[in-house]
Design a protein around this motif. Structure first.
Motif, PDB file in Angstrom:
ATOM      1  N   UNK A 230       0.845  -1.181   0.000  1.00 23.92           N
ATOM      2  CA  UNK A 230       0.000   0.000   0.000  1.00 23.92           C
ATOM      3  C   UNK A 230       0.887   1.240   0.000  1.00 23.92           C
ATOM      4  N   UNK A 231       0.292   2.388  -0.306  1.00 22.71           N
ATOM      5  CA  UNK A 231       1.033   3.644  -0.343  1.00 22.71           C
ATOM      6  C   UNK A 231       0.984   4.346   1.011  1.00 22.71           C
ATOM      7  N   UNK A 232       2.150   4.848   1.408  1.00 23.33           N
ATOM      8  CA  UNK A 232       2.265   5.604   2.650  1.00 23.33           C
ATOM      9  C   UNK A 232       2.857   6.978   2.352  1.00 23.33           C
ATOM     10  N   UNK A 233       2.462   7.956   3.163  1.00 21.54           N
ATOM     11  CA  UNK A 233       2.920   9.329   3.024  1.00 21.54           C
ATOM     12  C   UNK A 233       3.619   9.736   4.315  1.00 21.54           C
ATOM     13  N   UNK A 234       4.811  10.366   4.195  1.00 22.21           N
ATOM     14  CA  UNK A 234       5.535  10.779   5.388  1.00 22.21           C
ATOM     15  C   UNK A 234       6.441  11.964   5.095  1.00 22.21           C
ATOM     16  N   UNK A 235       6.875  12.640   6.150  1.00 21.55           N
ATOM     17  CA  UNK A 235       7.934  13.638   6.082  1.00 21.55           C
ATOM     18  C   UNK A 235       9.250  12.880   6.244  1.00 21.55           C
ATOM     19  N   UNK A 236      10.139  12.918   5.271  1.00 20.29           N
ATOM     20  CA  UNK A 236      11.364  12.120   5.361  1.00 20.29           C
ATOM     21  C   UNK A 236      12.299  12.532   6.490  1.00 20.29           C
ATOM     22  N   UNK A 237      12.175  13.772   6.999  1.00 23.55           N
ATOM     23  CA  UNK A 237      13.030  14.217   8.097  1.00 23.55           C
ATOM     24  C   UNK A 237      12.437  13.892   9.463  1.00 23.55           C
ATOM     25  N   UNK A 238      11.122  13.745   9.516  1.00 21.90           N
ATOM     26  CA  UNK A 238      10.428  13.420  10.764  1.00 21.90           C
ATOM     27  C   UNK A 238       9.401  12.340  10.453  1.00 21.90           C
ATOM     28  N   UNK A 239       9.863  11.121  10.191  1.00 24.73           N
ATOM     29  CA  UNK A 239       8.974  10.072   9.692  1.00 24.73           C
ATOM     30  C   UNK A 239       7.844   9.719  10.665  1.00 24.73           C
ATOM     31  N   UNK A 240       6.642   9.780  10.149  1.00 25.20           N
ATOM     32  CA  UNK A 240       5.449   9.323  10.851  1.00 25.20           C
ATOM     33  C   UNK A 240       4.473   8.849   9.786  1.00 25.20           C
ATOM     34  N   UNK A 241       4.738   7.665   9.214  1.00 18.17           N
ATOM     35  CA  UNK A 241       3.999   7.225   8.026  1.00 18.17           C
ATOM     36  C   UNK A 241       2.496   7.119   8.254  1.00 18.17           C
ATOM     37  N   UNK A 242       1.749   7.635   7.287  1.00 18.66           N
ATOM     38  CA  UNK A 242       0.299   7.530   7.274  1.00 18.66           C
ATOM     39  C   UNK A 242      -0.132   6.878   5.971  1.00 18.66           C
ATOM     40  N   UNK A 243      -1.145   6.025   6.037  1.00 17.80           N
ATOM     41  CA  UNK A 243      -1.667   5.401   4.829  1.00 17.80           C
ATOM     42  C   UNK A 243      -2.214   6.480   3.901  1.00 17.80           C
ATOM     43  N   UNK A 244      -1.712   6.524   2.657  1.00 15.12           N
ATOM     44  CA  UNK A 244      -2.156   7.552   1.711  1.00 15.12           C
ATOM     45  C   UNK A 244      -3.619   7.366   1.348  1.00 15.12           C
ATOM     46  N   UNK A 245      -4.017   6.144   1.113  1.00 17.14           N
ATOM     47  CA  UNK A 245      -5.409   5.760   0.918  1.00 17.14           C
ATOM     48  C   UNK A 245      -5.475   4.241   0.933  1.00 17.14           C
ATOM     49  N   UNK A 246      -6.623   3.717   1.283  1.00 16.08           N
ATOM     50  CA  UNK A 246      -6.801   2.271   1.281  1.00 16.08           C
ATOM     51  C   UNK A 246      -7.281   1.797  -0.079  1.00 16.08           C
ATOM     52  N   UNK A 247      -6.748   0.669  -0.544  1.00 17.22           N
ATOM     53  CA  UNK A 247      -7.157   0.130  -1.841  1.00 17.22           C
ATOM     54  C   UNK A 247      -7.064  -1.387  -1.822  1.00 17.22           C
ATOM     55  N   UNK A 248      -7.931  -2.031  -2.585  1.00 15.77           N
ATOM     56  CA  UNK A 248      -7.861  -3.481  -2.710  1.00 15.77           C
ATOM     57  C   UNK A 248      -6.688  -3.856  -3.612  1.00 15.77           C
ATOM     58  N   UNK A 249      -6.218  -5.089  -3.484  1.00 14.39           N
ATOM     59  CA  UNK A 249      -5.181  -5.578  -4.366  1.00 14.39           C
ATOM     60  C   UNK A 249      -3.824  -4.997  -4.033  1.00 14.39           C
ATOM     61  N   UNK A 250      -2.907  -5.081  -5.004  1.00 17.45           N
ATOM     62  CA  UNK A 250      -1.530  -4.616  -4.840  1.00 17.45           C
ATOM     63  C   UNK A 250      -1.353  -3.283  -5.548  1.00 17.45           C
ATOM     64  N   UNK A 251      -0.870  -2.286  -4.813  1.00 15.61           N
ATOM     65  CA  UNK A 251      -0.627  -0.960  -5.392  1.00 15.61           C
ATOM     66  C   UNK A 251       0.872  -0.727  -5.490  1.00 15.61           C
ATOM     67  N   UNK A 252       1.329  -0.188  -6.619  1.00 14.42           N
ATOM     68  CA  UNK A 252       2.763  -0.003  -6.830  1.00 14.42           C
ATOM     69  C   UNK A 252       3.012   1.135  -7.807  1.00 14.42           C
ATOM     70  N   UNK A 253       4.286   1.509  -7.944  1.00 16.21           N
ATOM     71  CA  UNK A 253       4.767   2.464  -8.946  1.00 16.21           C
ATOM     72  C   UNK A 253       4.032   3.802  -8.913  1.00 16.21           C
ATOM     73  N   UNK A 254       4.021   4.515  -7.773  1.00 19.90           N
ATOM     74  CA  UNK A 254       3.330   5.800  -7.721  1.00 19.90           C
ATOM     75  C   UNK A 254       4.047   6.880  -8.525  1.00 19.90           C
ATOM     76  N   UNK A 255       3.277   7.784  -9.116  1.00 19.22           N
ATOM     77  CA  UNK A 255       3.813   8.934  -9.860  1.00 19.22           C
ATOM     78  C   UNK A 255       2.979  10.149  -9.488  1.00 19.22           C
ATOM     79  N   UNK A 256       3.644  11.234  -9.076  1.00 17.65           N
ATOM     80  CA  UNK A 256       2.944  12.405  -8.546  1.00 17.65           C
ATOM     81  C   UNK A 256       2.696  13.439  -9.629  1.00 17.65           C
ATOM     82  N   UNK A 257       1.463  13.936  -9.696  1.00 17.76           N
ATOM     83  CA  UNK A 257       1.081  15.025 -10.595  1.00 17.76           C
ATOM     84  C   UNK A 257       0.942  16.289  -9.757  1.00 17.76           C
ATOM     85  N   UNK A 258       1.929  17.180  -9.849  1.00 20.22           N
ATOM     86  CA  UNK A 258       1.928  18.371  -9.005  1.00 20.22           C
ATOM     87  C   UNK A 258       0.847  19.364  -9.398  1.00 20.22           C
ATOM     88  N   UNK A 259       0.333  19.278 -10.636  1.00 17.95           N
ATOM     89  CA  UNK A 259      -0.698  20.220 -11.069  1.00 17.95           C
ATOM     90  C   UNK A 259      -2.038  19.921 -10.407  1.00 17.95           C
TER      91      UNK A 259
END
Length: 434
Positions: A230-259
């Motif tokens: 699953x995908x997790x979101x954190x501050x790399x300098x002060x790690x406190x991982x939070x689930x980015x969102x829940x999803x069924x199956x296997x999630x991989x290869x995230x790509x961020x769209x800043x727009x």
């Protein structure tokens, strides 16, 4: 106006006008005169600058791994925009050397180290007149002195070339030896030049595919910590991982769209690996973009957020395809390769980097135009994978086994100026922040 400013205004190097923007009021001096000169062709100019050894007027400089002067000089060298000519102090011989090498100005600095604090002053000085062209002061916790030097380097790039520098950027990567457990893979981050490496995860699980979510302080990654990836979101300098969102199956290869502040990613939630896009947050739903029935993975956004390049084996072997952001207008762009992987779209929009399996069962890195034309091989020797672009689109970070084990390297986008950033072994999947 200083002779340096005047010379920059009047001189053309390689047919290119240099740009100098003097800002603000010099501390302790007269107001600086604003000069704005536009560049006819940005990106290829190079300015010669002298640099003196920075002085430490209080504290022990040996307590630092690198002095701020060494960090700043390294940043300017790395940028490919400056040719730094070094001298310990400003003697007549040093001035003659600077002039002989074409430097019209030089850098100097002074810093103090007291308790857990630092103070740093950096100056750009006209060689002929001695006028201070640019002066900056920084103070803060001692462990942030590296960041201050990077900040001044970025300002130099912006002032003289009108483009954002990347010395404050960082690279996230996967390290399979982070905690001595050969079965785990942990996420690490380091400065863009390899400095200040430190672990983000220490969960003893498998953590993969880090990607920065808009800034250097938000990192998304895939983790098997709770079983399925699953995908997790954190501050790399002060790690406190939070689930980015829940999803069924296997999630991989995230790509961020800043727009649009959303992820494209691969998921098996409908049974087969397909490409989806989704905004972060538990209340948002993923939108499926591919329906071919083949394996679709490794999406990467175009810089304007309107298109995606991805890998599909719908033709038999994994190849690069491009589609619009809603999944329409899909077209294949690679043909003459046996196996393609890990595409990354340049922030400039003009090239896509990717890996290709060669005849020796190793990967090489290529770049290609978004329409599939003009393929160019830019990295060989060992196995080279997971290219990641610098924020200005002029450099590529990648993983290579050319030294015998997987390490992170950086090179110019044409394959030149290769630099090794890691030395511990087992380092893969780099991602470069903005």
């Amino acid at each position: 106006m200083s002779s340096f400013t005047t010379a920059i205004k009047k001189t053309r190097i390689g047919g290119l006008s240099l740009a100098l923007l003097l800002i603000g009021t010099l501390r302790g001096g007269a107001p600086a005169q604003d000069v704005v000169i536009t560049s006819e062709q940005r990106g290829t100019e190079m300015i010669a600058l002298g640099q003196l050894d920075f002085t430490c007027s209080k504290g022990n400089p040996k307590s630092l791994t690198l002095t701020p002067g060494e960090i700043l000089g390294g940043d300017l060298d790395f940028s490919g925009r400056f040719r730094i000519v070094r001298a310990p102090t400003l003697t007549p011989a040093a001035k003659a050397l600077f002039a002989q090498e074409g430097a019209l100005a030089y850098l100097r600095g002074d810093y103090t180290l007291e308790n857990d604090r630092y103070a740093l002053q950096t100056e750009l000085v006209d060689l002929e007149s001695g006028e201070i062209i640019l002066r900056k002061k920084f103070t803060g916790p001692r462990d942030e002195i590296r960041r201050a030097a990077h900040q001044f380097a970025d300002e130099m790039v912006y002032q003289l070339f009108g483009e954002k520098g990347f010395a404050l950027s960082r690279i996230a990567y996967v390290n399979r030896r982070a905690n001595g457990n050969g079965g785990s893979k942990e996420i690490w981050v380091m400065d863009y030049d390899g400095g200040d490496p430190h672990a983000v995860t220490r969960n003893g699980s498998i953590n993969l595919s880090p990607v920065f979510a808009g800034t250097r302080d938000r990192l998304i990654y895939t983790s098997y910590a709770l079983g399925s990836p699953q995908f997790y979101l954190t501050d790399p300098d002060h790690p406190s991982p939070q689930l980015a969102f829940g999803a069924r199956g296997m999630s991989s290869a995230p790509a961020w769209n800043r727009h649009d502040q959303e992820l494209a990613y691969a998921s098996t939630e409908d049974g087969n690996s397909e490409i989806y896009r989704r905004a972060l947050g538990a209340g948002n739903k993923g939108e499926r973009l591919t329906f071919s029935g083949s394996i679709e993975t490794s999406p990467s956004w175009s810089p304007n957020g309107q298109e995606l390049v991805f890998i599909s084996d719908r033709s038999g072997n994994p190849m690069l395809y491009v589609m619009d952001r809603d999944g329409s207008n899909t077209r294949r762009i690679t043909y003459d390769f046996p196996y393609c992987g890990s595409p990354a779209w340049s922030p400039k929009g003009d090239r896509i980097a990717f890996s290709v399996l060669d005849e020796g069962n190793n990967f090489s890195i290529y770049t290609v135009a978004p329409d599939g034309s003009d393929p160019q091989r830019v990295a060989t020797g060992g196995s080279n994978e997971s290219p990641a672009w610098s924020p200005d689109g002029r450099f590529l970070a990648f993983s290579s086994t050319r030294s015998g084990t997987a390490e992170i390297y950086v090179m110019r986008a044409d394959g030149g100026n290769l630099r090794r950033l890691t030395w511990s072994g087992g380092n893969t999947m780099p991602s470069w922040s903005e």
